[in-house]
Design a protein around this motif. Structure first.
Motif, PDB file in Angstrom:
ATOM      1  N   PRO A  25       0.806  -1.232   0.000  1.00  0.00           N
ATOM      2  CA  PRO A  25       0.000   0.000   0.000  1.00  0.00           C
ATOM      3  C   PRO A  25       0.838   1.279   0.000  1.00  0.00           C
ATOM      4  O   PRO A  25       0.355   2.325  -0.427  1.00  0.00           O
ATOM      5  CB  PRO A  25      -0.821  -0.103   1.289  1.00  0.00           C
ATOM      6  N   ARG A  26       2.088   1.183   0.495  1.00  0.00           N
ATOM      7  CA  ARG A  26       2.937   2.371   0.562  1.00  0.00           C
ATOM      8  C   ARG A  26       4.365   2.024   0.153  1.00  0.00           C
ATOM      9  O   ARG A  26       4.773   0.859   0.195  1.00  0.00           O
ATOM     10  CB  ARG A  26       2.949   2.950   1.981  1.00  0.00           C
ATOM     11  N   THR A  27       5.109   3.051  -0.210  1.00  0.00           N
ATOM     12  CA  THR A  27       6.534   2.917  -0.448  1.00  0.00           C
ATOM     13  C   THR A  27       7.272   3.862   0.499  1.00  0.00           C
ATOM     14  O   THR A  27       6.726   4.873   0.952  1.00  0.00           O
ATOM     15  CB  THR A  27       6.911   3.249  -1.900  1.00  0.00           C
ATOM     16  N   ALA A  28       8.528   3.516   0.793  1.00  0.00           N
ATOM     17  CA  ALA A  28       9.366   4.337   1.669  1.00  0.00           C
ATOM     18  C   ALA A  28      10.634   4.715   0.915  1.00  0.00           C
ATOM     19  O   ALA A  28      11.180   3.911   0.147  1.00  0.00           O
ATOM     20  CB  ALA A  28       9.716   3.572   2.945  1.00  0.00           C
ATOM     21  N   GLY A  29      11.116   5.930   1.141  1.00  0.00           N
ATOM     22  CA  GLY A  29      12.328   6.395   0.480  1.00  0.00           C
ATOM     23  C   GLY A  29      13.203   7.182   1.434  1.00  0.00           C
ATOM     24  O   GLY A  29      12.832   7.454   2.579  1.00  0.00           O
ATOM     25  N   PRO A  30      14.396   7.559   0.980  1.00  0.00           N
ATOM     26  CA  PRO A  30      15.304   8.351   1.820  1.00  0.00           C
ATOM     27  C   PRO A  30      14.667   9.677   2.232  1.00  0.00           C
ATOM     28  O   PRO A  30      13.734  10.173   1.588  1.00  0.00           O
ATOM     29  CB  PRO A  30      16.508   8.583   0.901  1.00  0.00           C
ATOM     30  N   GLY A  31      15.195  10.228   3.321  1.00  0.00           N
ATOM     31  CA  GLY A  31      14.689  11.503   3.788  1.00  0.00           C
ATOM     32  C   GLY A  31      13.353  11.409   4.492  1.00  0.00           C
ATOM     33  O   GLY A  31      12.641  12.406   4.629  1.00  0.00           O
ATOM     34  N   GLY A  32      12.995  10.199   4.951  1.00  0.00           N
ATOM     35  CA  GLY A  32      11.737  10.025   5.674  1.00  0.00           C
ATOM     36  C   GLY A  32      10.501  10.081   4.808  1.00  0.00           C
ATOM     37  O   GLY A  32       9.404  10.386   5.290  1.00  0.00           O
ATOM     38  N   ARG A  33      10.652   9.766   3.508  1.00  0.00           N
ATOM     39  CA  ARG A  33       9.501   9.800   2.597  1.00  0.00           C
ATOM     40  C   ARG A  33       8.671   8.527   2.751  1.00  0.00           C
ATOM     41  O   ARG A  33       9.191   7.411   2.670  1.00  0.00           O
ATOM     42  CB  ARG A  33       9.957   9.943   1.148  1.00  0.00           C
ATOM     43  N   HIS A  34       7.383   8.698   2.943  1.00  0.00           N
ATOM     44  CA  HIS A  34       6.434   7.584   3.022  1.00  0.00           C
ATOM     45  C   HIS A  34       5.254   7.959   2.137  1.00  0.00           C
ATOM     46  O   HIS A  34       4.511   8.901   2.442  1.00  0.00           O
ATOM     47  CB  HIS A  34       5.998   7.339   4.469  1.00  0.00           C
ATOM     48  N   THR A  35       5.091   7.226   1.030  1.00  0.00           N
ATOM     49  CA  THR A  35       4.167   7.638  -0.020  1.00  0.00           C
ATOM     50  C   THR A  35       3.082   6.601  -0.223  1.00  0.00           C
ATOM     51  O   THR A  35       3.369   5.390  -0.315  1.00  0.00           O
ATOM     52  CB  THR A  35       4.938   7.830  -1.348  1.00  0.00           C
ATOM     53  N   VAL A  36       1.847   7.059  -0.287  1.00  0.00           N
ATOM     54  CA  VAL A  36       0.742   6.164  -0.635  1.00  0.00           C
ATOM     55  C   VAL A  36       0.924   5.698  -2.075  1.00  0.00           C
ATOM     56  O   VAL A  36       1.234   6.494  -2.968  1.00  0.00           O
ATOM     57  CB  VAL A  36      -0.608   6.884  -0.470  1.00  0.00           C
ATOM     58  N   ASN A  37       0.759   4.411  -2.298  1.00  0.00           N
ATOM     59  CA  ASN A  37       1.033   3.809  -3.597  1.00  0.00           C
ATOM     60  C   ASN A  37      -0.264   3.661  -4.396  1.00  0.00           C
ATOM     61  O   ASN A  37      -1.115   2.832  -4.058  1.00  0.00           O
ATOM     62  CB  ASN A  37       1.704   2.444  -3.385  1.00  0.00           C
ATOM     63  N   ASP A  38      -0.415   4.407  -5.458  1.00  0.00           N
ATOM     64  CA  ASP A  38      -1.637   4.389  -6.262  1.00  0.00           C
ATOM     65  C   ASP A  38      -1.819   3.085  -7.030  1.00  0.00           C
ATOM     66  O   ASP A  38      -2.926   2.787  -7.492  1.00  0.00           O
ATOM     67  CB  ASP A  38      -1.644   5.557  -7.255  1.00  0.00           C
ATOM     68  N   GLU A  39      -0.760   2.303  -7.183  1.00  0.00           N
ATOM     69  CA  GLU A  39      -0.852   1.050  -7.928  1.00  0.00           C
ATOM     70  C   GLU A  39      -1.279  -0.127  -7.063  1.00  0.00           C
ATOM     71  O   GLU A  39      -1.464  -1.242  -7.568  1.00  0.00           O
ATOM     72  CB  GLU A  39       0.488   0.751  -8.603  1.00  0.00           C
ATOM     73  N   TYR A  40      -1.426   0.093  -5.771  1.00  0.00           N
ATOM     74  CA  TYR A  40      -1.799  -0.988  -4.855  1.00  0.00           C
ATOM     75  C   TYR A  40      -3.150  -1.583  -5.228  1.00  0.00           C
ATOM     76  O   TYR A  40      -4.111  -0.866  -5.545  1.00  0.00           O
ATOM     77  CB  TYR A  40      -1.844  -0.454  -3.426  1.00  0.00           C
ATOM     78  N   THR A  41      -3.228  -2.921  -5.184  1.00  0.00           N
ATOM     79  CA  THR A  41      -4.452  -3.661  -5.475  1.00  0.00           C
ATOM     80  C   THR A  41      -4.823  -4.476  -4.251  1.00  0.00           C
ATOM     81  O   THR A  41      -3.982  -5.191  -3.694  1.00  0.00           O
ATOM     82  CB  THR A  41      -4.243  -4.609  -6.675  1.00  0.00           C
ATOM     83  N   ASP A  42      -6.057  -4.400  -3.812  1.00  0.00           N
ATOM     84  CA  ASP A  42      -6.446  -5.109  -2.595  1.00  0.00           C
ATOM     85  C   ASP A  42      -6.295  -6.619  -2.786  1.00  0.00           C
ATOM     86  O   ASP A  42      -6.442  -7.140  -3.903  1.00  0.00           O
ATOM     87  CB  ASP A  42      -7.878  -4.758  -2.189  1.00  0.00           C
ATOM     88  N   PRO A  43      -5.983  -7.361  -1.709  1.00  0.00           N
ATOM     89  CA  PRO A  43      -5.735  -8.798  -1.829  1.00  0.00           C
ATOM     90  C   PRO A  43      -6.912  -9.574  -2.401  1.00  0.00           C
ATOM     91  O   PRO A  43      -6.710 -10.554  -3.136  1.00  0.00           O
ATOM     92  CB  PRO A  43      -5.443  -9.231  -0.381  1.00  0.00           C
ATOM     93  N   GLU A  44      -8.122  -9.176  -2.054  1.00  0.00           N
ATOM     94  CA  GLU A  44      -9.296  -9.911  -2.541  1.00  0.00           C
ATOM     95  C   GLU A  44      -9.378  -9.896  -4.060  1.00  0.00           C
ATOM     96  O   GLU A  44      -9.915 -10.829  -4.676  1.00  0.00           O
ATOM     97  CB  GLU A  44     -10.576  -9.310  -1.938  1.00  0.00           C
ATOM     98  N   THR A  45      -8.831  -8.869  -4.684  1.00  0.00           N
ATOM     99  CA  THR A  45      -8.774  -8.802  -6.149  1.00  0.00           C
ATOM    100  C   THR A  45      -7.509  -9.471  -6.676  1.00  0.00           C
ATOM    101  O   THR A  45      -7.572 -10.318  -7.578  1.00  0.00           O
ATOM    102  CB  THR A  45      -8.805  -7.332  -6.614  1.00  0.00           C
ATOM    103  N   PHE A  46      -6.371  -9.100  -6.139  1.00  0.00           N
ATOM    104  CA  PHE A  46      -5.088  -9.591  -6.639  1.00  0.00           C
ATOM    105  C   PHE A  46      -5.007 -11.118  -6.576  1.00  0.00           C
ATOM    106  O   PHE A  46      -4.560 -11.770  -7.535  1.00  0.00           O
ATOM    107  CB  PHE A  46      -3.955  -8.977  -5.811  1.00  0.00           C
ATOM    108  N   LEU A  47      -5.430 -11.709  -5.474  1.00  0.00           N
ATOM    109  CA  LEU A  47      -5.243 -13.146  -5.265  1.00  0.00           C
ATOM    110  C   LEU A  47      -6.166 -14.009  -6.121  1.00  0.00           C
ATOM    111  O   LEU A  47      -5.909 -15.201  -6.287  1.00  0.00           O
ATOM    112  CB  LEU A  47      -5.435 -13.493  -3.786  1.00  0.00           C
ATOM    113  N   LEU A  48      -7.214 -13.433  -6.644  1.00  0.00           N
ATOM    114  CA  LEU A  48      -8.130 -14.201  -7.482  1.00  0.00           C
ATOM    115  C   LEU A  48      -7.904 -13.958  -8.972  1.00  0.00           C
ATOM    116  O   LEU A  48      -8.614 -14.511  -9.809  1.00  0.00           O
ATOM    117  CB  LEU A  48      -9.585 -13.874  -7.115  1.00  0.00           C
ATOM    118  N   GLU A  49      -6.893 -13.158  -9.306  1.00  0.00           N
ATOM    119  CA  GLU A  49      -6.577 -12.931 -10.707  1.00  0.00           C
ATOM    120  C   GLU A  49      -5.935 -14.174 -11.326  1.00  0.00           C
ATOM    121  O   GLU A  49      -5.304 -14.966 -10.632  1.00  0.00           O
ATOM    122  CB  GLU A  49      -5.621 -11.743 -10.845  1.00  0.00           C
ATOM    123  N   ASN A  50      -6.089 -14.313 -12.629  1.00  0.00           N
ATOM    124  CA  ASN A  50      -5.393 -15.383 -13.337  1.00  0.00           C
ATOM    125  C   ASN A  50      -3.980 -14.924 -13.649  1.00  0.00           C
ATOM    126  O   ASN A  50      -3.762 -14.074 -14.515  1.00  0.00           O
ATOM    127  CB  ASN A  50      -6.120 -15.745 -14.634  1.00  0.00           C
TER     128      ASN A  50
END
Length: 318
Positions: free
Chosen positions: A157-182
């Protein structure tokens, strides 16, 4: 009480660190660990030998960070989930208000077996959400394949980077969708050749006999026992919960046996089947749970034609 980026957060805070140099990795990880130590939080590292040594050298002498044996933790996804849930429960019982962990998967799992580790990275968003955990998963962009890095972004759901950056990840897919994909299946090298066995509608007892005969002398007796147990469970599932016909195929070579079981049904509705314990041994997910515990790789494939479970076991290594 939660601190840092975890302040005000409930449940699991799951971040990816996609780094391109040792300096980049340390610039994210070291402040994360030192922040945990300063806050009096359990602070753990689950890295391979090389990166663990880098982090040790970068921390102050005597810094109370716990280094876990990463290779042991990440033997199998379902086992890793079980081990981490036990560890997290012990920390919470001891009074932890937040637990910090930074970890990495071994480079060897980023190849043909990545599919079940991608499922792991997705499933833990649910599996660890009972705990006040803040973790970072490190991936080296210099060596991780592009499709792996794409899945990393979809499962964190998030990425972390130098300088204390913590960013919400727009590409995140909820498990209920991701795990049932082919997910496209990567053929095992043994599957480049015709199977030694290809039969329809073999009952569980006959499937055990077939697999044992095909695998005799190919892998150790204990591993063959594990595989026959797994195959029996999956064939029984296909008969009980799937749709006919059931197709059993076996490939065998010295040191390795691959078995696939397919039916024409849609597969389990539970997206976490196999990775999280089933409600009971009589539920639909119990067979997949057992299979994920005893096989060296389990691949699940859903297509318009049906559902396939592929199981692989290898020789034990000393």
């Amino acid at each position: 009480m939660r601190t840092g980026a975890g302040a005000g957060h409930t449940g699991y805070l799951h971040e990816a660190v996609c780094y391109d140099s040792d300096e980049h990795l340390l610039a994210v990880v070291v402040p994360f660990l030192l922040g945990g130590v300063e806050a009096g939080e359990p602070t753990l590292v689950s890295f391979g030998a090389r990166n663990a040594a880098l982090v040790r050298d970068a921390l102050p002498a005597g810094c109370p960070v716990t280094f876990l044996p990463g290779g042991d933790v990440y033997a199998r996804p379902a086992g890793a989930i079980r081990s981490y849930r036990d560890l997290l429960a012990r920390q919470v019982a001891a009074g932890a208000g937040q637990i910090r962990i930074v970890g990495e998967l071994g480079r060897e799992v980023l190849g043909d077996t990545w599919d079940w580790w991608a499922r792991y990275e997705s499933a833990i968003n649910h599996a660890y959400d009972d705990f006040p955990l803040w973790s970072m998963c490190a991936y080296d962009t210099r060596s991780a394949p592009a499709h792996v890095l794409a899945d990393v972004l979809r499962t964190h759901p998030r990425t972390a980077g130098p300088g204390g950056r913590h960013t919400v990840n727009d590409e995140y897919t909820d498990p209920e969708t991701f795990l049932l994909e082919n997910r496209p299946e990567v053929a095992d090298p043994l599957q480049w050749h015709p199977p030694a066995v290809d039969v329809l509608d073999a009952p569980a007892e006959e499937a055990r006999r077939i697999v044992r005969a095909a695998g005799e002398g190919r892998v150790g007796g204990a591993r063959l026992d594990d595989l026959t147990l797994a195959v029996s469970e999956i064939v029984a599932n296909a008969v009980r919960y799937g749709r006919p016909s059931t197709r059993l195929r076996v490939w065998a070579a010295d040191g390795r046996v691959v078995v696939s079981v397919a039916d024409t049904g849609a597969g389990p509705k539970d997206p976490f089947a196999g990775l999280l314990p089933a409600a009971s041994e009589h539920s639909a997910g119990f067979g997949l749970w057992i299979t994920h515990q005893v096989c060296d790789h389990v691949s699940l494939q859903r297509t318009p034609e049906g559902f396939t479970v592929r199981m692989t076991v290898k020789h034990e290594t000393g």
